[in-house]
Design a protein around this motif. Sequence first.
Motif: not given
Length: 108
Positions: A11-16
């Motif tokens: 989720r954090e990798r996708l910036g969400l």
Amino acid sequence: MGIGERLKAERERLGLNQTEFAALAGASKNTQYNYEKGERCPDANYLAAAALHGVDVLYVVTGVRSPQAFESITSEEAVFVELLRSMDESDRAILGRTAEAFAKPQQK
């Protein structure tokens, strides 16, 4: 690292944030929170929806990156990605600003 922690990392990798991620995967923010805390496990429908938005589901479930996740980057880049993933949020922010300062503008 468990499924919840890997799901959070994706989720954090996708910036969400949790609300945004939950919406794209068809879940509530509360459900997303429970998944990330390891109190519940996501089902196949949730994981399939997440995969449509770029989540490496193999990694979330097994901890092993999908081969196509790294096929377009060099081994040197993969080392940087792994280092980045091991940092806390404030260190990632510092590194991001530093990288932006050193990056050369792309030619158009």
